[in-house]
Design an enzyme around this catalytic site. Structure first.
Site, PDB file in Angstrom:
ATOM      1  N   ASP A 274      67.279  42.621  22.572  1.00 15.58           N
ATOM      2  CA  ASP A 274      68.227  42.990  23.617  1.00 15.58           C
ATOM      3  C   ASP A 274      67.467  42.998  24.954  1.00 15.58           C
ATOM      4  OD1 ASP A 274      70.459  43.710  25.032  1.00 15.58           O
ATOM      5  OD2 ASP A 274      71.091  45.262  23.623  1.00 15.58           O
TER       6      ASP A 274
HETATM    7  C1  BGC Z   1      73.527  44.601  25.922  1.00 18.10           C
HETATM    8  C2  BGC Z   1      73.748  43.377  25.072  1.00 18.10           C
HETATM    9  C3  BGC Z   1      74.001  42.177  25.947  1.00 18.10           C
HETATM   10  C4  BGC Z   1      72.861  42.031  26.943  1.00 18.10           C
HETATM   11  C5  BGC Z   1      73.039  40.853  27.877  1.00 18.10           C
HETATM   12  C6  BGC Z   1      72.518  44.369  27.018  1.00 18.10           C
HETATM   13  O1  BGC Z   1      72.428  45.462  27.866  1.00 18.10           O
HETATM   14  O2  BGC Z   1      73.130  45.679  25.099  1.00 18.10           O
HETATM   15  O3  BGC Z   1      74.817  43.589  24.198  1.00 18.10           O
HETATM   16  O4  BGC Z   1      74.165  41.033  25.158  1.00 18.10           O
HETATM   17  O5  BGC Z   1      72.787  43.195  27.731  1.00 18.10           O
HETATM   18  O6  BGC Z   1      74.102  41.029  28.713  1.00 18.10           O
END
Ligand code: BGC
Length: 746
Positions: A274
């Site tokens: 993530d």
């Molecule tokens: C989220 C993810 C997401 C990523 C990119 C993160 O903060 O937890 O679910 O895919 O950001 O946007």
């Protein structure tokens, strides 16, 4: 491309790469295409224009394997060109994006789609989303989000399929199939990246990003099944979660990534962290520096890091030099990333046809599909004396009241980015065009759009919120709304949360309707005009007063681009609602967490008595949802009274539409294991089917329970077991299904 050619090309590239270039291939950067820089003085520290300049400079030296957050075809062609032509290896970028519930055409939120209990709806929606995204040069989505969520304080509950692992697994697999299709190189599909591996939904107190402490039994029986289903469906990517699972960060969790995902389930794709999660192993106080963070993640089995400027993987060369991670592990990770690029056909042509993309994005069939999806998702919670459907022929005037009645942006829900807000059909517009000029339809907002300033960078996008004019006077608007209610034949009241109040970084410690919405509802109801309440909500907002005082309540979630049309079709009876709750609708935040599949206690007769101040039951149970007709269940038959542990059981039931309207019905099957080598849930869903049954007609519905449905992960033996035991079985229209049978497993 044959797999031989793919592997030859991958090996040829790998042989040419320096360690810095390998680290680059494993790094994905946010690009924030088209996003304005924050106003000086705001809390937001990310500066998109700086990010873009940095990424472009890195691309020219082989320092970037992938980017995320670009939504323009011409910009992506330009970025690909500068990457391919700017560097001797000429490896194109893998482009990722959060295509969560649509790209330009926004479909209902995933929790809403789960409420359809129809995986084919999820599959079709995600295949359209994939087609739109791929047309502009996006190759990979960070979806589906398959985290089981049992605490609605957690805003991200809206991104998944709710509380149940069986439903969650079905929805996970369907979405993977929809996104990926059958040929990734054909230019119509994207890689699916189920997330957030694993157990993110169990964060303490529902607080986003807080720690997760979960038992082995819960992990295997509840949180992992949707991920396993996603692997079985062929998911090519996985995203690891931010937080620690029982103290070990998910991003450096060898047990989850290597033992379970790769070795037990046979996952062959690549994993991404993530956002910033490798670098954050340092801020998480787990790794001492970037080299240690890189080594911890890679040794656990992670491949790519999603990064802002501070990439943790900048520590890879040092980690290799210090022997903290082997070059073989790095090479395997790079191989997996290059293989994904090859499978997508990018090594031959990373460019897209900008003109074609415009046609795909504007395809009217996509808006129709979005409407049909939305029509499947609404959950009619209450409908006293058939308050719904409304009969347009008998109405002269309709008042649409509330902050979400004529609101386009919020109807789309969070995790929508590439939409054109103007093509969204608001509820007011939907009703007006459904009833035509013969009925007077008027709107009153009533209360303010309480603006929540969301901490994410996307808050800077003016398309993301609805603001009231500076001279908005709530007292005046409130009075206008009540006056309008008084002179109207019926009120359609639309209340709930705005999109920025749910989703990531949108945990909430109360479930009250924000602002003065409840006061408005009470004042409008006091006029005596019939009120139909539409709830725009992804969590069980407080409906205690409404459930006793308002005749019809329907949860509409966040229904997307064509939402207003779908709602109008449902309000006026062209469609009978048949969505069911994929979550338990609690009475109060104090009941959280509350699930239908709780374990029986030693004192089962007392379980509704647990609080002295309010009932221990929820307001609306899991699987609940009414329609404009009634269904009767009969003739439950099991093909065996007793079976061996390797046998399957065939279950048949007759479902009859006893009312006078055609409708879908969601037939649900639950089991309960009476005794064994562990205590099992009071009920567990192990089958469901949504089908259309005409008024007065019956349908035969069949289910098969295989040993897999009857097994569970047992903490005493640390593995899956099928006990010798007796089971109860129920089939019906909710988790309170009454038609009962029983069988024995010998
Ligand atoms: C989220 C993810 C997401 C990523 C990119 C993160 O903060 O937890 O679910 O895919 O950001 O946007």
């Amino acid at each position: 491309m044959s797999s031989k050619t793919i592997s030859d090309r991958v090996e040829a590239l790998l042989a040419e790469m320096t360690i810095e270039e390998k680290a680059g291939q494993l790094t994905q950067y946010f690009y924030f295409g088209g996003l304005p820089d924050p106003e000086p003085g705001t809390e937001i520290h990310v500066v998109p224009s700086k990010m873009r300049a940095y990424v472009e400079a890195q691309a020219k030296i082989g320092g970037v394997g992938s980017v995320l957050f670009v939504r323009d075809a011409a910009e992506l062609n330009r970025l690909q060109k500068l990457t391919v032509e700017g560097h001797r290896l000429g490896i194109p970028l893998l482009v990722g994006y959060d295509v969560i519930h649509g790209f330009k055409t926004i479909f209902p939120m995933p929790l809403a789609v789960a409420a359809s209990f129809e995986p084919a709806i999820a599959e079709r929606g995600q295949s359209i989303a994939a087609k739109e995204a791929r047309s502009i040069g996006i190759h990979w989505t960070f979806a589906p989000m398959v985290d089981i969520a049992r605490d609605p304080r957690w805003g991200r509950i809206i991104e998944g399929a709710g509380e149940d692992p069986y439903l969650g697994a079905a929805m996970a697999a369907a979405q993977v199939r929809g996104f990926q299709g059958s040929d990734l190189a054909a230019g119509e599909n994207v890689l699916a990246g189920p997330k957030h591996f694993a157990a993110y939904g169990a964060s303490l107190g529902g607080r986003d990003y807080d720690e997760v402490n979960v038992s082995d039994s819960e992990l295997h029986n509840v949180y992992l099944p949707p991920f396993e289903a996603a692997v079985k469906a062929g998911a090519e990517n996985f995203m690891t979660a931010y937080m620690g699972v029982n103290g070990i960060p998910a991003t450096a969790n060898k047990y989850l990534i290597t033992d379970v995902l790769r070795n037990e389930w046979g996952f062959k794709g690549f994993l991404v962290s993530d956002a910033n999660a490798v670098f954050n192993l340092i801020t998480h106080k787990f790794a001492k520096d970037k080299a240690a963070a890189s080594a911890a993640a890679l040794n656990a089995g992670l491949d790519m890091e999603m990064a802002m400027i501070e990439s943790g993987y900048a520590g890879i060369p040092e980690a290799v030099a210090n022997n903290e991670v082997s070059i073989e592990i790095i090479d395997d990770a790079v191989r997996r990333v290059l293989t994904a690029k090859a499978k997508l056909g990018l090594l031959d042509n990373p460019y897209v046809d900008v003109e074609r993309s415009q046609k795909v994005l504007n395809d009217p069939a996509h808006r129709i599909a979005a409407r049909e999806s939305a029509e499947k998702t609404f959950v009619l919670l209450k409908n006293e004396k058939n308050a719904l459907p409304l009969d347009a022929a008998n109405l002269k005037s309709i008042a649409v009241i509330g902050p979400f009645g004529d609101n386009k942006r919020d109807l789309l829900g969070p995790w929508s980015f590439a939409f054109d807000v103007n093509e969204t059909i608001s509820i007011l517009d939907g009703i007006k065009s459904r009833v035509g000029a013969g009925v007077k339809v008027e709107y009153a907002q009533g209360v303010a759009h309480e603006r929540r300033i969301h901490p994410s960078i996307f808050d800077g996008d003016p398309n993301n919120h609805v603001n009231d004019p500076a001279d908005f006077n709530e007292e005046v608007e409130f009075a206008k709304a009540v006056a309008l209610a008084k002179i109207s034949d019926v009120v359609v009241m639309v209340l709930g949360e705005q999109q920025a109040q749910i989703g990531e970084q949108a945990a909430r410690s109360t479930f009250e309707l924000p602002g003065r919405q409840l006061e408005l509802l009470k004042a409008v109801a006091a006029t005596g005009t019939k009120v139909v309440l539409l709830m725009q909500s992804g969590r069980p907002l407080d409906l205690n007063w409404a459930s006793e005082n308002i005749p019809a309540i329907m949860n509409i979630w966040y229904p997307g681009t064509s939402g207003g049309a779908a709602i109008a079709n449902t309000l006026f009876g062209d469609i009978s609602p048949a969505g069911r709750l994929p979550i338990t609708w609690v009475r109060s935040v104090g009941q959280v967490p509350m699930i239908y599949s709780r374990h029986v206690s030693h004192e089962p007769h007392n379980s509704d008595n647990r609080y002295w101040n309010e009932p221990g039951s929820p307001l609306y149970i899991f699987g609940h949802g009414l329609s404009y007709t009634n269904f009767a269940y009969s003739d439950l038959s099991l093909d065996k009274k007793a079976l061996s542990k390797t046998d399957s059981l065939n279950v048949d039931v007759v479902v009859t539409n006893t009312g006078n309207r055609d409708s879908d019905e969601v037939v649900q099957l639950y089991i309960h294991q009476r005794y064994g080598t562990a205590i099992r849930p009071i009920r567990e869903m192990k089958g469901f089917k949504r089908l259309h049954i005409k008024a007065g007609e019956s349908a035969n519905v069949s289910f098969v329970l295989t040993p897999r449905e009857l097994r569970y992960w047992n903490a005493a033996v640390k593995g899956w077991v099928n006990d010798s035991t007796h089971f109860d079985i129920w089939v019906g229209g909710s988790s309170a299904a009454e038609l009962h049978g029983e069988f024995e497993v010998k």
